[in-house]
Design a protein around this motif. Sequence first.
Motif, PDB file in Angstrom:
ATOM      1  N   PRO A  69       0.808  -1.226   0.000  1.00 41.00           N
ATOM      2  CA  PRO A  69       0.000   0.000   0.000  1.00 41.00           C
ATOM      3  C   PRO A  69       0.839   1.275   0.000  1.00 41.00           C
ATOM      4  CG  PRO A  69      -0.761  -1.549   1.672  1.00 41.00           C
ATOM      5  CD  PRO A  69       0.565  -2.037   1.207  1.00 41.00           C
ATOM      6  N   GLY A  70       1.949   1.278   0.673  1.00 41.67           N
ATOM      7  CA  GLY A  70       2.754   2.488   0.783  1.00 41.67           C
ATOM      8  C   GLY A  70       3.763   2.617  -0.334  1.00 41.67           C
ATOM      9  N   LYS A  71       4.623   3.629  -0.216  1.00 45.59           N
ATOM     10  CA  LYS A  71       5.651   3.851  -1.223  1.00 45.59           C
ATOM     11  C   LYS A  71       6.664   2.723  -1.209  1.00 45.59           C
ATOM     12  CE  LYS A  71       5.367   8.889  -1.445  1.00 45.59           C
ATOM     13  NZ  LYS A  71       6.092  10.171  -1.259  1.00 45.59           N
ATOM     14  N   LEU A  72       7.224   2.453  -2.365  1.00 45.41           N
ATOM     15  CA  LEU A  72       8.206   1.389  -2.492  1.00 45.41           C
ATOM     16  C   LEU A  72       9.587   1.901  -2.097  1.00 45.41           C
ATOM     17  CD1 LEU A  72       7.151  -0.067  -5.969  1.00 45.41           C
ATOM     18  CD2 LEU A  72       6.432  -0.856  -3.701  1.00 45.41           C
ATOM     19  N   THR A  73      10.388   1.010  -1.560  1.00 44.29           N
ATOM     20  CA  THR A  73      11.785   1.337  -1.326  1.00 44.29           C
ATOM     21  C   THR A  73      12.500   1.397  -2.676  1.00 44.29           C
ATOM     22  OG1 THR A  73      12.492  -0.970  -1.199  1.00 44.29           O
ATOM     23  CG2 THR A  73      11.678   0.058   0.845  1.00 44.29           C
ATOM     24  N   PRO A  74      13.689   2.012  -2.741  1.00 45.46           N
ATOM     25  CA  PRO A  74      14.425   2.037  -4.013  1.00 45.46           C
ATOM     26  C   PRO A  74      14.644   0.644  -4.595  1.00 45.46           C
ATOM     27  CG  PRO A  74      15.387   3.598  -2.487  1.00 45.46           C
ATOM     28  CD  PRO A  74      14.357   2.828  -1.703  1.00 45.46           C
ATOM     29  N   GLU A  75      14.936  -0.320  -3.724  1.00 47.26           N
ATOM     30  CA  GLU A  75      15.158  -1.682  -4.203  1.00 47.26           C
ATOM     31  C   GLU A  75      13.865  -2.279  -4.756  1.00 47.26           C
ATOM     32  OE1 GLU A  75      15.965  -0.561  -1.202  1.00 47.26           O
ATOM     33  OE2 GLU A  75      18.146  -0.398  -1.428  1.00 47.26           O
ATOM     34  N   GLU A  76      12.759  -2.036  -4.051  1.00 49.56           N
ATOM     35  CA  GLU A  76      11.472  -2.548  -4.522  1.00 49.56           C
ATOM     36  C   GLU A  76      11.064  -1.886  -5.835  1.00 49.56           C
ATOM     37  OE1 GLU A  76       9.332  -3.603  -0.224  1.00 49.56           O
ATOM     38  OE2 GLU A  76       9.210  -1.561  -1.070  1.00 49.56           O
ATOM     39  N   PHE A  77      11.358  -0.596  -5.956  1.00 52.32           N
ATOM     40  CA  PHE A  77      10.980   0.103  -7.179  1.00 52.32           C
ATOM     41  C   PHE A  77      11.759  -0.431  -8.381  1.00 52.32           C
ATOM     42  CE2 PHE A  77      11.067   3.989  -9.954  1.00 52.32           C
ATOM     43  CZ  PHE A  77       9.733   3.902 -10.333  1.00 52.32           C
ATOM     44  N   GLU A  78      13.018  -0.819  -8.165  1.00 51.35           N
ATOM     45  CA  GLU A  78      13.801  -1.406  -9.260  1.00 51.35           C
ATOM     46  C   GLU A  78      13.151  -2.700  -9.739  1.00 51.35           C
ATOM     47  OE1 GLU A  78      16.395  -0.201 -11.019  1.00 51.35           O
ATOM     48  OE2 GLU A  78      15.926   1.635  -9.891  1.00 51.35           O
ATOM     49  N   ILE A  79      12.610  -3.469  -8.800  1.00 53.51           N
ATOM     50  CA  ILE A  79      11.909  -4.697  -9.201  1.00 53.51           C
ATOM     51  C   ILE A  79      10.608  -4.359  -9.916  1.00 53.51           C
ATOM     52  CG2 ILE A  79      10.757  -6.777  -8.326  1.00 53.51           C
ATOM     53  CD1 ILE A  79      12.813  -6.798  -6.052  1.00 53.51           C
ATOM     54  N   MET A  80       9.882  -3.362  -9.393  1.00 52.31           N
ATOM     55  CA  MET A  80       8.634  -2.960 -10.035  1.00 52.31           C
ATOM     56  C   MET A  80       8.875  -2.520 -11.488  1.00 52.31           C
ATOM     57  SD  MET A  80       5.401  -2.407 -10.160  1.00 52.31           S
ATOM     58  CE  MET A  80       4.722  -2.404  -8.496  1.00 52.31           C
ATOM     59  N   LYS A  81       9.981  -1.832 -11.712  1.00 51.40           N
ATOM     60  CA  LYS A  81      10.285  -1.339 -13.053  1.00 51.40           C
ATOM     61  C   LYS A  81      10.461  -2.462 -14.066  1.00 51.40           C
ATOM     62  CE  LYS A  81      13.571   1.824 -12.984  1.00 51.40           C
ATOM     63  NZ  LYS A  81      14.732   2.625 -12.499  1.00 51.40           N
ATOM     64  N   THR A  82      10.764  -3.651 -13.597  1.00 51.53           N
ATOM     65  CA  THR A  82      10.979  -4.757 -14.538  1.00 51.53           C
ATOM     66  C   THR A  82       9.679  -5.227 -15.188  1.00 51.53           C
ATOM     67  OG1 THR A  82      10.764  -6.480 -12.825  1.00 51.53           O
ATOM     68  CG2 THR A  82      12.968  -5.571 -13.216  1.00 51.53           C
ATOM     69  N   HIS A  83       8.526  -4.708 -14.738  1.00 51.32           N
ATOM     70  CA  HIS A  83       7.282  -5.154 -15.379  1.00 51.32           C
ATOM     71  C   HIS A  83       7.245  -4.751 -16.845  1.00 51.32           C
ATOM     72  CE1 HIS A  83       5.679  -0.998 -14.803  1.00 51.32           C
ATOM     73  NE2 HIS A  83       4.797  -1.323 -15.750  1.00 51.32           N
ATOM     74  N   THR A  84       7.952  -3.694 -17.206  1.00 50.55           N
ATOM     75  CA  THR A  84       7.987  -3.286 -18.615  1.00 50.55           C
ATOM     76  C   THR A  84       8.739  -4.317 -19.462  1.00 50.55           C
ATOM     77  OG1 THR A  84       9.969  -1.958 -18.161  1.00 50.55           O
ATOM     78  CG2 THR A  84       7.845  -0.841 -18.058  1.00 50.55           C
ATOM     79  N   THR A  85       9.867  -4.778 -18.941  1.00 50.01           N
ATOM     80  CA  THR A  85      10.651  -5.777 -19.660  1.00 50.01           C
ATOM     81  C   THR A  85       9.940  -7.119 -19.684  1.00 50.01           C
ATOM     82  OG1 THR A  85      12.680  -4.639 -18.996  1.00 50.01           O
ATOM     83  CG2 THR A  85      12.908  -6.889 -19.817  1.00 50.01           C
ATOM     84  N   LEU A  86       9.348  -7.498 -18.544  1.00 50.86           N
ATOM     85  CA  LEU A  86       8.612  -8.762 -18.487  1.00 50.86           C
ATOM     86  C   LEU A  86       7.456  -8.765 -19.487  1.00 50.86           C
ATOM     87  CD1 LEU A  86       8.475  -9.247 -14.605  1.00 50.86           C
ATOM     88  CD2 LEU A  86       9.805 -10.616 -16.229  1.00 50.86           C
ATOM     89  N   GLY A  87       6.738  -7.648 -19.587  1.00 50.67           N
ATOM     90  CA  GLY A  87       5.636  -7.561 -20.529  1.00 50.67           C
ATOM     91  C   GLY A  87       6.114  -7.653 -21.961  1.00 50.67           C
ATOM     92  N   ARG A  88       7.170  -6.899 -22.286  1.00 49.71           N
ATOM     93  CA  ARG A  88       7.726  -6.949 -23.639  1.00 49.71           C
ATOM     94  C   ARG A  88       8.171  -8.355 -23.995  1.00 49.71           C
ATOM     95  NH1 ARG A  88      13.012  -5.224 -25.033  1.00 49.71           N
ATOM     96  NH2 ARG A  88      13.549  -6.546 -23.242  1.00 49.71           N
ATOM     97  N   ASP A  89       8.861  -9.033 -23.081  1.00 54.48           N
ATOM     98  CA  ASP A  89       9.378 -10.365 -23.359  1.00 54.48           C
ATOM     99  C   ASP A  89       8.247 -11.383 -23.556  1.00 54.48           C
ATOM    100  OD1 ASP A  89      11.869  -9.292 -23.143  1.00 54.48           O
ATOM    101  OD2 ASP A  89      12.317 -10.139 -21.167  1.00 54.48           O
ATOM    102  N   ALA A  90       7.163 -11.227 -22.813  1.00 58.38           N
ATOM    103  CA  ALA A  90       6.022 -12.139 -22.976  1.00 58.38           C
ATOM    104  C   ALA A  90       5.408 -11.984 -24.353  1.00 58.38           C
ATOM    105  CB  ALA A  90       4.980 -11.877 -21.888  1.00 58.38           C
ATOM    106  N   ILE A  91       5.316 -10.746 -24.819  1.00 65.79           N
ATOM    107  CA  ILE A  91       4.731 -10.506 -26.145  1.00 65.79           C
ATOM    108  C   ILE A  91       5.678 -10.982 -27.236  1.00 65.79           C
ATOM    109  CG2 ILE A  91       3.915  -8.712 -27.719  1.00 65.79           C
ATOM    110  CD1 ILE A  91       3.140  -7.144 -25.099  1.00 65.79           C
ATOM    111  N   VAL A  92       6.976 -10.806 -27.038  1.00 69.14           N
ATOM    112  CA  VAL A  92       7.959 -11.324 -27.994  1.00 69.14           C
ATOM    113  C   VAL A  92       7.830 -12.837 -28.114  1.00 69.14           C
ATOM    114  CG1 VAL A  92      10.419 -11.713 -28.387  1.00 69.14           C
ATOM    115  CG2 VAL A  92       9.606  -9.435 -27.746  1.00 69.14           C
ATOM    116  N   ALA A  93       7.650 -13.507 -26.982  1.00 68.73           N
ATOM    117  CA  ALA A  93       7.503 -14.966 -27.003  1.00 68.73           C
ATOM    118  C   ALA A  93       6.250 -15.374 -27.780  1.00 68.73           C
ATOM    119  CB  ALA A  93       7.444 -15.507 -25.578  1.00 68.73           C
ATOM    120  N   ALA A  94       5.162 -14.643 -27.582  1.00 68.92           N
ATOM    121  CA  ALA A  94       3.934 -14.936 -28.319  1.00 68.92           C
ATOM    122  C   ALA A  94       4.125 -14.682 -29.810  1.00 68.92           C
ATOM    123  CB  ALA A  94       2.789 -14.093 -27.775  1.00 68.92           C
ATOM    124  N   GLU A  95       4.861 -13.634 -30.137  1.00 66.84           N
ATOM    125  CA  GLU A  95       5.100 -13.297 -31.539  1.00 66.84           C
ATOM    126  C   GLU A  95       5.888 -14.395 -32.238  1.00 66.84           C
ATOM    127  OE1 GLU A  95       6.580  -9.392 -34.059  1.00 66.84           O
ATOM    128  OE2 GLU A  95       7.471  -9.795 -32.089  1.00 66.84           O
TER     129      GLU A  95
END
Length: 397
Positions: free
Chosen positions: A236-262
């Motif tokens: 619920p609260g703000k993410l720590t810097p370390e947590e935010f770095e993990i959160m940022k990977t959702h962009t790469t994870l999403g791209r890679d999933a679509i690449v796999a489907a392609e």
Amino acid sequence: MTSNPMEPSGKCTVLVVDDMPDNLSVMSGLLRPDYKVKLANSGERALQIVAGDGKPDLILLDIMMPEMDGYEVLRRLQFNPDTEDIPVIFLTAMSASDDETVGLELGAVDYITKPINPAITLARVRNHLLLKRARDLLARQNQYLEEEVARRTREVVELQDGTIRAMASLAETRDNETGNHIRRTQHYVEVLARKLQHHPRFSEELTEAAIEMIFKSAPLHDIGKVGIPDRILLKPGKLTPEEFEIMKTHTTLGRDAIVAAEREASQTNPFFRYAKEIAYSHQEKWDGSGYPEGLVGNTIPLSARLMAVADVYDALISERVYKAAFPHEVAVEIIRDGRGSHFDPDMVDAFLALSEEFRGIAQRFADGEHALNAQVDRIATDLPAEHIELTAQDTKS
């Protein structure tokens, strides 16, 4: 004996056009045993009959008539889309090849020379009715096939769209957002793209086909969140810097999933291009301070720049268990303030011009109270109670 479905029957209607009563009488007596016969003693009367109920299946048309000759009648028939497909056989006493050439070039299907030979006349009438019936049958079959292909295509598109929304909803159910966020951002992106469609900077890329594909792929912008751990995604609260770095990977994870489907697809599809762009780059910022690559300005894909405006606006106006909703007017000012830093300046200008349409979309696909309650219940179940202390400023992307 099995009947031939192509065989003309008494239901076929033949219109005979001749200014000589004797000729009409002869033709009528010859044809009536097998066909429904209509008679016209002038070109004008023939056109009136054709324009009425029950178009003839075939027209036997005299060439040499006063006031309006057969050539002119045929021209008018050919000019009218409702009558251009009626086969016309010329009745003529003339035998010059030039006259035949003129008639055939106008669209006549055959000639019968006067005085008529009954056997030849009946054979030619029958053959041309057979040909017309074959053409009509083929046209109906083609129309049926076109309608069937269109219906099947709609079914496939609906299935694809439903599958895309289901996949996107899977990501949303793990996040603190609702399924309506998908629909809202889809429609925000579409109206923004259409506003910019004729802008000199965007007109070449924002074709109708491109806008359709961007609209279809927009729901997958956060599909990568399925790979983010609950302790971060549902915090619920703000993410720590370390947590935010993990959160940022959702962009790469999403791209890679679509690449796999392609890779699994049998052929290329522009949908994948836009889906990858949006999933991977919608968190980039115009001034280069975004992620995952820190792209600057026009190096950010156009589709991702559109999604950035749509996604931020919806995040601002939406209530979450960890934040209150901002009023529409406040959200508009925040996006205005992000012009040239977070967002493409021209896109902000377009957004400001149609902000009321954004408000309307938000109202049309508003979240129900039960959706927010479900979020509270889920987080309360998944996280320790002491973590559920919220502020209006807490947001996560």
